[in-house]
Design a protein around this motif. Structure first.
Motif, PDB file in Angstrom:
ATOM      1  N   LEU A 154     -26.304 -24.597 -47.600  1.00 48.50           N
ATOM      2  CA  LEU A 154     -25.939 -25.525 -46.538  1.00 48.50           C
ATOM      3  C   LEU A 154     -27.078 -25.683 -45.545  1.00 48.50           C
ATOM      4  O   LEU A 154     -27.347 -26.788 -45.047  1.00 48.50           O
ATOM      5  N   HIS A 155     -27.775 -24.585 -45.285  1.00 48.08           N
ATOM      6  CA  HIS A 155     -28.883 -24.612 -44.324  1.00 48.08           C
ATOM      7  C   HIS A 155     -30.030 -25.499 -44.785  1.00 48.08           C
ATOM      8  O   HIS A 155     -30.864 -25.930 -43.975  1.00 48.08           O
ATOM      9  N   GLN A 156     -30.084 -25.801 -46.067  1.00 44.66           N
ATOM     10  CA  GLN A 156     -31.101 -26.721 -46.566  1.00 44.66           C
ATOM     11  C   GLN A 156     -30.881 -28.142 -46.031  1.00 44.66           C
ATOM     12  O   GLN A 156     -31.804 -28.952 -45.990  1.00 44.66           O
ATOM     13  N   HIS A 157     -29.647 -28.433 -45.588  1.00 45.43           N
ATOM     14  CA  HIS A 157     -29.297 -29.793 -45.183  1.00 45.43           C
ATOM     15  C   HIS A 157     -29.027 -29.919 -43.682  1.00 45.43           C
ATOM     16  O   HIS A 157     -28.896 -31.048 -43.185  1.00 45.43           O
ATOM     17  N   THR A 158     -28.947 -28.816 -42.962  1.00 52.57           N
ATOM     18  CA  THR A 158     -28.634 -28.880 -41.543  1.00 52.57           C
ATOM     19  C   THR A 158     -29.027 -27.575 -40.871  1.00 52.57           C
ATOM     20  O   THR A 158     -29.138 -26.529 -41.516  1.00 52.57           O
ATOM     21  N   ARG A 159     -29.253 -27.643 -39.562  1.00 49.00           N
ATOM     22  CA  ARG A 159     -29.391 -26.416 -38.787  1.00 49.00           C
ATOM     23  C   ARG A 159     -27.998 -25.828 -38.572  1.00 49.00           C
ATOM     24  O   ARG A 159     -26.984 -26.526 -38.653  1.00 49.00           O
ATOM     25  N   LEU A 160     -27.956 -24.516 -38.293  1.00 46.34           N
ATOM     26  CA  LEU A 160     -26.678 -23.817 -38.241  1.00 46.34           C
ATOM     27  C   LEU A 160     -26.525 -22.996 -36.966  1.00 46.34           C
ATOM     28  O   LEU A 160     -27.496 -22.424 -36.460  1.00 46.34           O
ATOM     29  N   MET A 161     -25.294 -22.942 -36.486  1.00 48.63           N
ATOM     30  CA  MET A 161     -24.908 -22.026 -35.420  1.00 48.63           C
ATOM     31  C   MET A 161     -23.941 -20.990 -35.998  1.00 48.63           C
ATOM     32  O   MET A 161     -22.984 -21.351 -36.673  1.00 48.63           O
ATOM     33  N   PHE A 162     -24.234 -19.712 -35.745  1.00 49.57           N
ATOM     34  CA  PHE A 162     -23.347 -18.621 -36.142  1.00 49.57           C
ATOM     35  C   PHE A 162     -22.641 -18.086 -34.903  1.00 49.57           C
ATOM     36  O   PHE A 162     -23.185 -18.118 -33.799  1.00 49.57           O
ATOM     37  N   ASP A 163     -21.447 -17.545 -35.119  1.00 59.08           N
ATOM     38  CA  ASP A 163     -20.761 -16.814 -34.059  1.00 59.08           C
ATOM     39  C   ASP A 163     -21.192 -15.359 -34.069  1.00 59.08           C
ATOM     40  O   ASP A 163     -21.134 -14.691 -35.110  1.00 59.08           O
ATOM     41  N   PHE A 164     -21.636 -14.877 -32.922  1.00 55.10           N
ATOM     42  CA  PHE A 164     -21.907 -13.461 -32.722  1.00 55.10           C
ATOM     43  C   PHE A 164     -20.707 -12.931 -31.931  1.00 55.10           C
ATOM     44  O   PHE A 164     -20.646 -13.057 -30.714  1.00 55.10           O
ATOM     45  N   VAL A 165     -19.716 -12.389 -32.648  1.00 55.47           N
ATOM     46  CA  VAL A 165     -18.476 -11.922 -32.027  1.00 55.47           C
ATOM     47  C   VAL A 165     -18.775 -10.553 -31.424  1.00 55.47           C
ATOM     48  O   VAL A 165     -18.549  -9.514 -32.037  1.00 55.47           O
ATOM     49  N   CYS A 166     -19.296 -10.582 -30.225  1.00 55.26           N
ATOM     50  CA  CYS A 166     -19.949  -9.401 -29.661  1.00 55.26           C
ATOM     51  C   CYS A 166     -19.020  -8.490 -28.855  1.00 55.26           C
ATOM     52  O   CYS A 166     -19.390  -7.346 -28.577  1.00 55.26           O
ATOM     53  N   ASN A 167     -17.846  -8.944 -28.481  1.00 58.18           N
ATOM     54  CA  ASN A 167     -16.986  -8.119 -27.624  1.00 58.18           C
ATOM     55  C   ASN A 167     -16.061  -7.200 -28.405  1.00 58.18           C
ATOM     56  O   ASN A 167     -15.733  -6.111 -27.946  1.00 58.18           O
ATOM     57  N   HIS A 168     -15.625  -7.628 -29.584  1.00 54.16           N
ATOM     58  CA  HIS A 168     -14.587  -6.885 -30.289  1.00 54.16           C
ATOM     59  C   HIS A 168     -14.718  -7.094 -31.787  1.00 54.16           C
ATOM     60  O   HIS A 168     -15.424  -7.993 -32.249  1.00 54.16           O
ATOM     61  N   MET A 169     -14.012  -6.254 -32.541  1.00 54.88           N
ATOM     62  CA  MET A 169     -13.945  -6.441 -33.982  1.00 54.88           C
ATOM     63  C   MET A 169     -12.562  -6.037 -34.470  1.00 54.88           C
ATOM     64  O   MET A 169     -11.703  -5.596 -33.692  1.00 54.88           O
ATOM     65  N   SER A 170     -12.333  -6.180 -35.761  1.00 54.08           N
ATOM     66  CA  SER A 170     -11.004  -5.964 -36.319  1.00 54.08           C
ATOM     67  C   SER A 170     -10.602  -4.496 -36.304  1.00 54.08           C
ATOM     68  O   SER A 170     -11.415  -3.593 -36.576  1.00 54.08           O
TER      69      SER A 170
ATOM     70  N   ASP B 183     -19.428 -14.997 -28.479  1.00 52.44           N
ATOM     71  CA  ASP B 183     -17.992 -15.171 -28.271  1.00 52.44           C
ATOM     72  C   ASP B 183     -17.455 -14.157 -27.258  1.00 52.44           C
ATOM     73  O   ASP B 183     -17.775 -12.964 -27.326  1.00 52.44           O
ATOM     74  N   ALA B 184     -16.631 -14.641 -26.319  1.00 53.20           N
ATOM     75  CA  ALA B 184     -15.951 -13.780 -25.337  1.00 53.20           C
ATOM     76  C   ALA B 184     -16.927 -12.842 -24.638  1.00 53.20           C
ATOM     77  O   ALA B 184     -16.602 -11.704 -24.309  1.00 53.20           O
ATOM     78  N   VAL B 185     -18.127 -13.334 -24.389  1.00 49.90           N
ATOM     79  CA  VAL B 185     -19.219 -12.479 -23.921  1.00 49.90           C
ATOM     80  C   VAL B 185     -18.942 -11.874 -22.549  1.00 49.90           C
ATOM     81  O   VAL B 185     -19.421 -10.768 -22.230  1.00 49.90           O
ATOM     82  N   GLY B 186     -18.154 -12.539 -21.724  1.00 51.86           N
ATOM     83  CA  GLY B 186     -17.949 -12.071 -20.353  1.00 51.86           C
ATOM     84  C   GLY B 186     -17.266 -10.728 -20.238  1.00 51.86           C
ATOM     85  O   GLY B 186     -17.315 -10.078 -19.184  1.00 51.86           O
ATOM     86  N   TYR B 187     -16.634 -10.277 -21.329  1.00 54.95           N
ATOM     87  CA  TYR B 187     -15.844  -9.041 -21.281  1.00 54.95           C
ATOM     88  C   TYR B 187     -16.587  -7.836 -21.847  1.00 54.95           C
ATOM     89  O   TYR B 187     -16.005  -6.754 -21.971  1.00 54.95           O
ATOM     90  N   MET B 188     -17.851  -7.956 -22.183  1.00 52.73           N
ATOM     91  CA  MET B 188     -18.534  -6.916 -22.956  1.00 52.73           C
ATOM     92  C   MET B 188     -18.565  -5.547 -22.291  1.00 52.73           C
ATOM     93  O   MET B 188     -18.420  -4.529 -22.944  1.00 52.73           O
ATOM     94  N   TRP B 189     -18.817  -5.504 -20.985  1.00 52.11           N
ATOM     95  CA  TRP B 189     -18.963  -4.196 -20.307  1.00 52.11           C
ATOM     96  C   TRP B 189     -17.708  -3.914 -19.485  1.00 52.11           C
ATOM     97  O   TRP B 189     -17.231  -4.780 -18.764  1.00 52.11           O
ATOM     98  N   LYS B 190     -17.182  -2.699 -19.636  1.00 54.34           N
ATOM     99  CA  LYS B 190     -15.969  -2.318 -18.926  1.00 54.34           C
ATOM    100  C   LYS B 190     -16.246  -1.187 -17.931  1.00 54.34           C
ATOM    101  O   LYS B 190     -16.872  -0.183 -18.287  1.00 54.34           O
ATOM    102  N   THR B 191     -15.770  -1.379 -16.731  1.00 56.07           N
ATOM    103  CA  THR B 191     -15.779  -0.332 -15.707  1.00 56.07           C
ATOM    104  C   THR B 191     -14.398  -0.319 -15.063  1.00 56.07           C
ATOM    105  O   THR B 191     -14.085  -1.211 -14.268  1.00 56.07           O
TER     106      THR B 191
END
Length: 562
Positions: free
Chosen positions: A118-134, A228-236
């Motif tokens: 697909l990248h051969q035909h378009t530039r791509l944006m990926f999600d970096f789900v940085c706050n949480h995982m399954s 994604d949901a980046v504002g919640y990354m650090w908890k105090t």
């Protein structure tokens, strides 16, 4: 590397082991040798983003990415030169945002080869789900098993902890009980759902593992990375746990790493919050995100068309500052999520926000709620397709088309990079059945299609879906041919009657400057441009005598060049 070392020091102080710092620099050095070719250096008026799922279109016995790539090339490539593929990793819930394995492609979608194709035909944006995982991920399994080295990967708190100050985007519990290998129960921080466990960035091992993910995506060809949901990354505990200073420092660290290994790659932060908090993620203009979502735009455009008044939209837009070329806005009207209402707070009175939600609920939209710090609930998100959000159920298709194109005419004219959700370009209506099947409000705007069915629908002459696809595709083509719409070009708003929004997009060449005039009302309105000269409409091609009043019909707009 001095910037990276400084940021590590500001975030971790003396708690970041020297061996970890060496491994971090080794990861960065290795990535620099494996990332080719260079990304596009900047953005321009030709950049229009498609937001879509990797399994948006399907056919039997074929990886969905292969099917989508074929569909994209036939129907979408002429309009969109960058595709935001929503999370395509193995996931246990939330349509991909409960990631089981950051480094794999969900097998029904295909594999990394299909991403590369697909990248051969378009530039791509990926999600970096940085706050949480399954909660079903191997990382969390190691944690539950109490394996060596995994104890602090996630955040536990006693159930008696006072977390009343924590900002809550959901009504679900903040802490979820899990039983560990020793038989004891720990209460784990779960900002979004019991299946989405928050990562503990205070642990340097978590940072190293997430940097590996970031670098892997860049090596796999990501041109844009959406945090994604980046504002919640650090908890105090004891604070709001949103937009904390160390969260901003982590974003700066990610940016510094990206600049080191993949110049031109763009960092986009997803923070569905009031405007003043959102734009803080620009940092000083050069050290944090290059782009932030323009979250007030979708509900303000909706509010303007529903009320027949541009007053609130015009007042808000008059204060925008995109950053003078080093940063810009990511503009959109619809996405895989609903229409967020939090960004309206501070712009519209609470009564008007509630009234907008109630009006749409009467027409079939679903309303999602959040728990406020005082224990009350308030509307957080309207779940609806943007087409149905703009219209009443009894409206004619002609009216639907007019309002829909007006809204997207506004989207495409605002300073920034525009993004169009796949359901919008396909003219989709509310998927009530899908919502009933899943039990999730957001499913109303996440319909998936068999390839043969969507092809047939787009070929049905005179259908609303076909009319919207054709008209919006043509409008995007016109937009891409206007140098005035370069994201860095300024916008000047002109005082007008509240039924109108009038803006000038000023190009470097005065001959390319555009006057954009939008009638957000159901009435015919007359307007005379401030500069009396001859114009032609870039959309329809008509000649306009700027020395006389110009009539605009209900929900009509014009992009005018001298």
């Amino acid at each position: 590397m001095n910037i990276i070392n400084r940021l590590i020091g500001e975030i971790y102080g003396s708690t970041f082991p020297s061996g970890h710092l060496q491994r971090l620099h080794a990861l960065i050095a290795a990535a620099r040798t494996g990332i080719h070719p260079p990304r596009k250096a900047h953005w321009d008026e030709k950049d229009v983003v498609l937001i879509t799922y990797a399994d948006q279109v399907r056919e039997d016995n074929t990886p969905t990415l292969t099917t989508f790539s074929c569909f994209y090339r036939q129907y979408l490539q002429a309009s969109f030169n960058l595709v935001h593929l929503l999370p395509f990793f193995p996931s246990s819930s939330d349509d991909g945002f409960a990631v089981i394995d950051y480094h794999q492609v969900n097998p029904p979608y295909g594999g990394w080869q299909e991403i590369a194709d697909l990248h051969q035909h378009t530039r791509l944006m990926f999600d970096f789900v940085c706050n949480h995982m399954s909660a079903h991920s191997s990382w969390f399994s190691h944690y539950l098993a109490q394996d060596v080295g995994w104890d602090d990967f996630f955040i536990s708190q006693p159930p008696t902890a006072d977390l009343s100050a924590v900002t809550r985007p959901r009504t679900s519990p903040l802490l979820t009980p899990f039983v560990l290998a020793d038989g004891k129960t720990r209460f784990i921080w779960t900002t979004f759902s019991a299946d989405q466990v928050d990562l503990n960035y205070a642990n340097p091992d978590v940072l190293l593992n997430m940097v590996r993910v970031l670098l892997d995506y860049l090596q796999r060809g990501a041109d844009y990375l959406r945090l994604d949901a980046v504002g919640y990354m650090w908890k105090t505990p004891g604070t709001s746990c949103i937009h904390l200073e160390k969260t901003h420092l982590l974003v700066k660290l990610f940016r510094a790493i990206i600049d080191k290994v993949a110049a031109g790659a763009v960092l986009l932060t997803e923070t569905n919050v009031p405007h003043r908090d959102n734009i803080r993620y620009f940092g000083n203009g050069r050290d944090e995100a290059q782009m932030v979502y323009q979250f007030p735009l979708p509900p303000l455009v909706l509010h303007a068309i529903h009320r027949g008044s541009s007053r609130a939209l015009r007042h808000w837009a008059s204060s925008l500052d995109g950053g003078g070329g080093s940063t810009t806005f990511f503009n959109f009207l619809a996405s895989h999520d609903g229409i967020g209402l939090n960004p309206l707070r501070g712009i519209l009175p609470e009564g008007e926000i509630i009234a907008l939600a109630q009006d749409l609920a009467q027409e079939g939209a679903q309303i999602s709620w959040k728990t406020d710090t005082d224990g009350t609930s308030s509307p957080y998100e309207i779940n609806v397709t943007y087409l149905d959000a703009l219209n009443k159920q009894q409206d004619s298709d002609d009216t639907r088309l007019q309002r829909f194109l007006l809204a997207h005419g506004l989207l495409l004219a605002f300073p920034g990079v525009p993004a169009v959700y796949v359901q919008s370009i396909l003219g989709s209506r509310n998927d009530i059945e899908g919502m009933k099947v899943t039990g999730q409000n957001r499913a109303i705007n996440r319909q998936k299609y068999a390839l043969c069915d969507i092809r047939r629908a787009l070929a049905t002459t005179g259908s609303l879906r076909q009319r919207i696809y054709t008209a919006l595709s043509q409008l995007i083509q016109v937009r891409k041919g206007q140098p005035a719409f370069h994201p860095d070009n300024p916008m000047r708003l002109v005082d007008s009657d509240d039924t109108l929004l009038v803006m000038q997009r000023q190009a470097k060449d005065p001959q390319d400057t555009l006057w954009c005039v939008f009638n957000v009302s159901a009435s015919t309105v007359s307007y005379r441009l401030p500069e009396p000269r001859d114009y032609h409409d870039a959309i329809g091609g008509e000649k306009i005598d700027g020395k006389q009043d110009m009539a605009l019909g209900a929900w009509q707009f014009r992009w005018l060049r001298a």
